[in-house]
Scaffold this motif. Structure first.
Motif, PDB file in Angstrom:
ATOM      1  N   GLY A 306       0.826  -1.207   0.000  1.00  0.00           N
ATOM      2  CA  GLY A 306       0.000   0.000   0.000  1.00  0.00           C
ATOM      3  C   GLY A 306       0.851   1.244   0.000  1.00  0.00           C
TER       4      GLY A 306
ATOM      5  N   GLU B  50      -6.616  14.088  15.296  1.00  0.00           N
ATOM      6  CA  GLU B  50      -7.896  13.501  14.925  1.00  0.00           C
ATOM      7  C   GLU B  50      -7.682  12.296  14.019  1.00  0.00           C
ATOM      8  OE1 GLU B  50      -9.442  17.663  13.612  1.00  0.00           O
ATOM      9  OE2 GLU B  50     -11.143  16.498  14.367  1.00  0.00           O
ATOM     10  N   LYS B  55      -1.048  10.265  11.933  1.00  0.00           N
ATOM     11  CA  LYS B  55      -0.186   9.722  12.977  1.00  0.00           C
ATOM     12  C   LYS B  55       0.433   8.385  12.548  1.00  0.00           C
ATOM     13  CE  LYS B  55      -3.694   9.568  15.782  1.00  0.00           C
ATOM     14  NZ  LYS B  55      -4.779  10.084  14.925  1.00  0.00           N
ATOM     15  N   TYR B  66       6.542   2.950   4.853  1.00  0.00           N
ATOM     16  CA  TYR B  66       6.254   3.878   3.771  1.00  0.00           C
ATOM     17  C   TYR B  66       7.514   4.669   3.487  1.00  0.00           C
ATOM     18  CZ  TYR B  66       1.190   3.294   4.547  1.00  0.00           C
ATOM     19  OH  TYR B  66      -0.076   2.807   4.677  1.00  0.00           O
ATOM     20  N   HIS B 210      -6.128   8.034  21.564  1.00  0.00           N
ATOM     21  CA  HIS B 210      -7.164   9.060  21.510  1.00  0.00           C
ATOM     22  C   HIS B 210      -7.691   9.372  22.905  1.00  0.00           C
ATOM     23  CE1 HIS B 210      -7.288   9.402  17.244  1.00  0.00           C
ATOM     24  NE2 HIS B 210      -7.418   8.097  17.093  1.00  0.00           N
ATOM     25  N   LEU B 414      -9.141   4.288   4.258  1.00  0.00           N
ATOM     26  CA  LEU B 414      -9.488   5.363   5.198  1.00  0.00           C
ATOM     27  C   LEU B 414      -8.859   5.097   6.565  1.00  0.00           C
ATOM     28  CD1 LEU B 414     -13.292   5.843   4.517  1.00  0.00           C
ATOM     29  CD2 LEU B 414     -11.398   7.251   3.720  1.00  0.00           C
ATOM     30  N   GLY B 416      -8.926   4.763  10.662  1.00  0.00           N
ATOM     31  CA  GLY B 416      -9.877   4.036  11.504  1.00  0.00           C
ATOM     32  C   GLY B 416     -11.142   4.815  11.818  1.00  0.00           C
TER      33      GLY B 416
HETATM   34  N1  ATP Z   1      -2.049   3.269   2.030  1.00  0.00           N
HETATM   35  C1  ATP Z   1      -2.751   4.419   1.886  1.00  0.00           C
HETATM   36  N2  ATP Z   1      -3.200   4.796   0.680  1.00  0.00           N
HETATM   37  C2  ATP Z   1      -3.896   5.958   0.529  1.00  0.00           C
HETATM   38  N3  ATP Z   1      -4.201   6.800   1.530  1.00  0.00           N
HETATM   39  C3  ATP Z   1      -3.787   6.471   2.761  1.00  0.00           C
HETATM   40  C4  ATP Z   1      -3.051   5.264   3.015  1.00  0.00           C
HETATM   41  N4  ATP Z   1      -2.766   5.205   4.327  1.00  0.00           N
HETATM   42  C5  ATP Z   1      -3.303   6.317   4.882  1.00  0.00           C
HETATM   43  N5  ATP Z   1      -3.914   7.081   3.942  1.00  0.00           N
HETATM   44  C6  ATP Z   1      -4.583   8.369   4.183  1.00  0.00           C
HETATM   45  O1  ATP Z   1      -3.690   9.206   4.887  1.00  0.00           O
HETATM   46  C7  ATP Z   1      -4.376   9.942   5.894  1.00  0.00           C
HETATM   47  C8  ATP Z   1      -3.729   9.704   7.240  1.00  0.00           C
HETATM   48  O2  ATP Z   1      -4.023   8.390   7.672  1.00  0.00           O
HETATM   49  P1  ATP Z   1      -3.432   7.765   9.009  1.00  0.00           P
HETATM   50  O3  ATP Z   1      -3.799   6.337   9.004  1.00  0.00           O
HETATM   51  O4  ATP Z   1      -2.002   8.131   9.136  1.00  0.00           O
HETATM   52  O5  ATP Z   1      -4.281   8.542  10.113  1.00  0.00           O
HETATM   53  P2  ATP Z   1      -4.244   8.412  11.687  1.00  0.00           P
HETATM   54  O6  ATP Z   1      -3.853   9.744  12.205  1.00  0.00           O
HETATM   55  O7  ATP Z   1      -3.406   7.263  12.090  1.00  0.00           O
HETATM   56  O8  ATP Z   1      -5.776   8.173  12.004  1.00  0.00           O
HETATM   57  P3  ATP Z   1      -6.509   7.186  13.106  1.00  0.00           P
HETATM   58  O9  ATP Z   1      -6.500   7.920  14.383  1.00  0.00           O
HETATM   59  O10 ATP Z   1      -7.906   7.058  12.593  1.00  0.00           O
HETATM   60  O11 ATP Z   1      -5.762   5.908  13.127  1.00  0.00           O
HETATM   61  C9  ATP Z   1      -5.834   9.512   5.820  1.00  0.00           C
HETATM   62  O12 ATP Z   1      -6.556  10.474   5.098  1.00  0.00           O
HETATM   63  C10 ATP Z   1      -5.800   8.212   5.072  1.00  0.00           C
HETATM   64  O13 ATP Z   1      -6.975   8.045   4.330  1.00  0.00           O
END
Ligand code: ATP
Ligand code: MG
Lengths: 307, 515
Positions: A306, B50, B55, B66, B210, B414, B416
């Motif tokens: 991904g 959020e 994060k 990544y 959170h 998306l 979580g």
């Molecule tokens: N493999 C991917 N491909 C495309 N978009 C991605 C990918 N991974 C994350 N994103 C996008 O990057 C953004 C950040 O996602 P991330 O998972 O880092 O959020 P987070 O801060 O960890 O949220 P949560 O608290 O819900 O876990 C989001 O808009 C997500 O949709």
């Protein structure tokens, strides 16, 4: 009329013999599936292997060169399958059928171009294992076969050992269950899958060779008549375990051997029906067993980080 | 190398680690936007933001999963490159993922040994690995059986395996991505003891959560991300919990809530002596009787794994009921098929939303109509009404503030919290008669939690009968009209809102009947 003892020994001895191609192909397939890749092209790989082995053995007179040829073409087909399923992330069921059709057509084409008529070779001779082959009944059933038969049976504990006792086996199992986890620990999912798919290709090629230069000693168009597909089913039947596959292979070769002996003994049963037996058995056995065991979780799922 | 540089595990300490100017672009999303972040030996640095703030993305970059579009990483002041998890591991960085990275069919020792060179060449050396696991377990007070299979372990134990995995690889710096989201309160306490010990020994920890009280409790510094960009870094000592909440969301958030007085309507869902089994065919729910009335929220409290999921599934037609009855407004829906239950306007927000709530490889739009894709207005005469589906999902994306580049985005990518919003939007927007919501705010940020709560209360106002299953006592007490407590598949008692105290509920959750 043959004595019942002779018939029983005969049936069991050919059970061992006929298990050979099933074992090579199904053990190879087990490696692939354990790592999460379903190779439905086994039968095609077998046909090409069978032809390559036969043709080289026929033209050079050297059976081992024949086996080598089967190994090489099997490896090449495996390489292609690996590229398609790992790099291109193709739908494995469909691409596997593609490889089957390719093998079927290609072996036929080569056969027509290079041989034209059905020829025979003198295949691997039977090797009587000293002392063991002299044991009454047992000797004849187990220890009077050619080297490719012994090789197939040897493969079973080797595969078991690799899966359960080596770091490679651990990698293969984890890649088939949870490639994300394996990846997060620095295991290259692609490398492991390339390895298993190529190995599966090689073993399928050898399975084909075992038919064309060790058991039947001829090459005919579509001579496997779907045996490769049964090998795939055997992996399910064997619950992805080497010894489970062995049990399945013996069951099928037993039915096959029974069917052959019924014809030899002129037992009045229609040939068509007899030939159908192993296939009917496949379906029955799969229906009865498959629901009870869980396949590797990542089976048929391409891995994509991904990124 | 001096002794002071060593951790109890025998590995070298990381005095400081710094990420500078990290940017990561996904198609249509700027997930990290020029972020600076650092962590030191002996501290817990919280990463707060959020859902979808970036994060996990930032941490996956640090762990080599990544590749950043831009930016640099410095370890003890020296620039390093991390292209793969192996690089990260070799530099002493370990990560515990939001979704565990364990192979369920393997043993603890096998999971730990995976990917590492063995002392016996190509043969595994699991006996030695097991011995070392026990050694580490002893140093850090992590109780674990190296021979156990992962599927046999509780979530809390699985987490310990993840920690050992990282320590075994010599992790001096550990990234903890929402480690507490799936733990029971007791397990969280145990986990904090382990964290404190690690910090005292000189490890550096990055902690994502959170739950603000956890951050206040365990962290030294906090960095806030919003829309991929860093908002700032503060010492925990200098900030209060509500300041933290407002700062993170960028507006005032109310952390307490008053329940409006509503006239309770007639019973909508009545469950009579219901029993059902779990996957292992052991009784999971035993003789449960509950009534849920129009316009009320019935909270179902309990430690997870006490039959909540099975109860919800048997009501919604996903699990066979072995005894008793379920009536939806006097219609018998005992063992009705899920489609039938859907038709009777029962909605369900499952606990495992990734697995049971949506189809990861479908677009958001498709997921939005999953339940009613086959009936008007989304389908007519067997044809999907794509325009209608599109406008419907655009509307919901807007209304529920789902953060996504478009409705065509695959739901699985998306974050979580946004996945939960999609499920919630689908289930609520059809104005159900009965709503069963299981752990509706698990893993959601403060703002999203507030939003989900508002939605549940609005449903209540509209007369929906709601059963809210939650492990979070604060949530249960804030939102429920009545609280039923479940323990080992039995209802220990039902408490009126006014009579509920954490102590009382806690005792009932532990199996004492509430007379
Ligand atoms: N493999 C991917 N491909 C495309 N978009 C991605 C990918 N991974 C994350 N994103 C996008 O990057 C953004 C950040 O996602 P991330 O998972 O880092 O959020 P987070 O801060 O960890 O949220 P949560 O608290 O819900 O876990 C989001 O808009 C997500 O949709
Ligand atoms: Mg995250």
């Amino acid at each position: 009329m043959m004595s019942p003892e002779l018939i029983i020994v005969g049936v069991l001895s050919s059970t061992i013999r006929l298990a050979t191609p099933y074992l090579y192909a199904a053990i190879g397939e087990t490696f692939g599936q354990r790592s999460g890749v379903l190779n439905l092209g086994v039968d095609g790989q077998m046909l090409i292997g069978a032809f390559a082995a036969f043709y080289i053995a026929f033209t050079t007179g050297n059976l081992w060169l024949g086996v080598l040829a089967a190994v090489i073409v099997g490896a090449l087909m495996g390489l292609a399958m690996a590229f398609v399923s790992v790099n291109l992330q193709a739908e494995q069921g469909i691409s596997g059928i593609g490889f089957y059709l390719f093998g079927l057509g290609m072996s036929e084409l080569l056969f027509k171009m290079l041989l034209g008529t059905v020829e025979t070779v003198k295949g691997f001779p039977d090797l009587e294992i000293p002392f063991l082959s002299d044991i009454p009944y047992i000797g004849e059933i187990f220890f009077q076969h050619n080297i490719m038969v012994y090789g197939a049976f040897l493969l079973v504990p080797i595969a078991w050992f690799i899966f359960n006792k080596t770091t490679l086996g651990l990698k293969i199992r984890s890649v088939g269950e949870n490639p994300e986890a394996a990846d997060s620990l620095g295991v290259s999912v692609a490398r492991v899958r390339y390895f298993t798919i190529i190995l599966a290709g090689i073993l399928s090629g050898v399975a084909g060779a075992s038919m064309s230069i060790a058991l039947l000693n001829v090459f005919q168009q579509n001579m496997t008549s779907g045996l490769g597909f049964i090998a795939v089913a055997l992996v399910y039947f064997g619950a992805w375990r080497a010894f489970g596959v062995l049990a399945g292979a013996l069951l099928f070769s037993f039915v096959n051997s029974l069917q052959l002996w019924m014809q030899v003994l002129n037992i009045p049963i229609s040939t068509e029906l007899a030939i159908m037996l192993p296939y009917i058995l496949t379906i029955v056995v799969l229906v009865l067993t498959v629901s009870k065991v869980r396949p590797p979780s990542a089976l048929t799922k391409p891995f994509d980080r991904g990124d | 190398m001096t002794e002071e540089n060593k951790l109890p595990s025998g590995h070298t300490r990381i005095d400081s680690l710094e990420m500078r100017g990290i940017t990561k672009r996904f198609p249509g999303v700027l997930a990290s936007d020029n972020v600076n972040f650092d962590v030191k030996s002996g501290e817990v640095h919280a990463l707060l933001g959020e859902n979808g703030a970036g994060k996990s993305t930032l941490m996956k970059i640090l762990y080599g999963m990544y590749e950043p579009s831009e930016g640099e990483i410095f370890l003890n002041g020296k620039k390093i490159t991390i292209d793969t998890p192996t690089d990260a591991i070799n530099h002493g960085i370990g990560m515990i993922h939001q979704h565990f990275m364990l192979v369920e069919t393997l043993t603890v020792a096998e999971n730990v040994a995976l990917g590492l060179p063995s002392s016996r060449g190509f043969l595994t050396d699991l006996d030695k690995v097991s011995a070392r696991i026990l050694e580490l377990a002893d140093i850090y007070g992590l109780e674990i059986d190296p021979e156990a299979y992962i599927w046999q372990l509780s979530v809390g134990q699985q987490q310990r395996v993840e920690i050992i995995k990282a320590l075994y690889r010599g992790a001096a710096l550990l990234i903890l991505d929402e480690p507490t989201a799936v733990l029971t309160p007791q397990e969280v306490d145990e986990f904090f003891v382990i964290m404190r010990q690690m910090v005292a020994d000189g490890h550096g920890l990055i902690f994502i959560s959170h739950k603000l009280h956890e951050i206040m409790n365990i962290c030294d510094r906090v960095t806030i991300l919003r829309d991929g960009a860093k908002v700032g870094t503060r010492n925990i000592a200098d900030i209060t919990k509500s300041e933290l909440a407002n700062w993170m969301v960028g507006r005032e958030v109310s952390m307490t809530r008053e329940l409006e007085e509503i006239e309770r309507g007639p019973s909508r869902l009545s469950i009579e002596n219901l029993s059902c089994d779990n996957e292992r065919e052991l009784p999971a729910v035993k003789n449960v009787s509950l009534n849920i009335y129009s316009g009320e929220i019935l909270g179902l409290a309990g430690i997870s794994g006490n039959g909540q999921r099975e109860l919800a599934e048997s009501i919604t037609g996903l699990r066979e009921i072995t005894g008793g009855k379920v009536l939806l407004e006097d219609e018998d829906i005992t063992n009705a098929r899920p489609g039938e239950v859907t038709k009777r306007m029962l909605s369900y927000i499952p606990e495992e939303r990734m697995r049971d709530g949506m189809i990861k490889d479908f677009s958001i739009a498709e997921n939005m109509v999953l339940r009613e894709h086959h009936i008007p207005p989304f389908a007519e005469k067997g044809f999907l009404k794509l325009k209608k589906i599109a406008s419907h999902s655009d509307e919901l994306i807007k209304k529920f503030r789902v953060k996504t580049p478009s409705r065509e985005t695959k739901a699985g990518t998306l974050s979580g919290g946004n996945i939960q919003k999609v499920v919630l939007a689908r289930e609520i927007s059809r104005n159900p008669r009965v709503l069963i919501a299981a752990q509706p705010t698990r893993g959601l940020d403060v703002g999203a939690t507030e939003y989900v709560h508002e939605q549940l209360l609005e449903q209540r106002r509209d007369g929906t009968a709601i059963m809210m299953i939650s492990e979070d006592l604060d949530e249960v007490m804030a939102l429920s009209d009545r609280i039923a407590v479940i323990c080992e598949g039995e209802i220990m008692g039902i408490v009126e809102r006014a009579d509920a105290t954490p102590q009382k509920l806690g005792l009932m959750m532990a199996g004492e009947s509430g007379e």
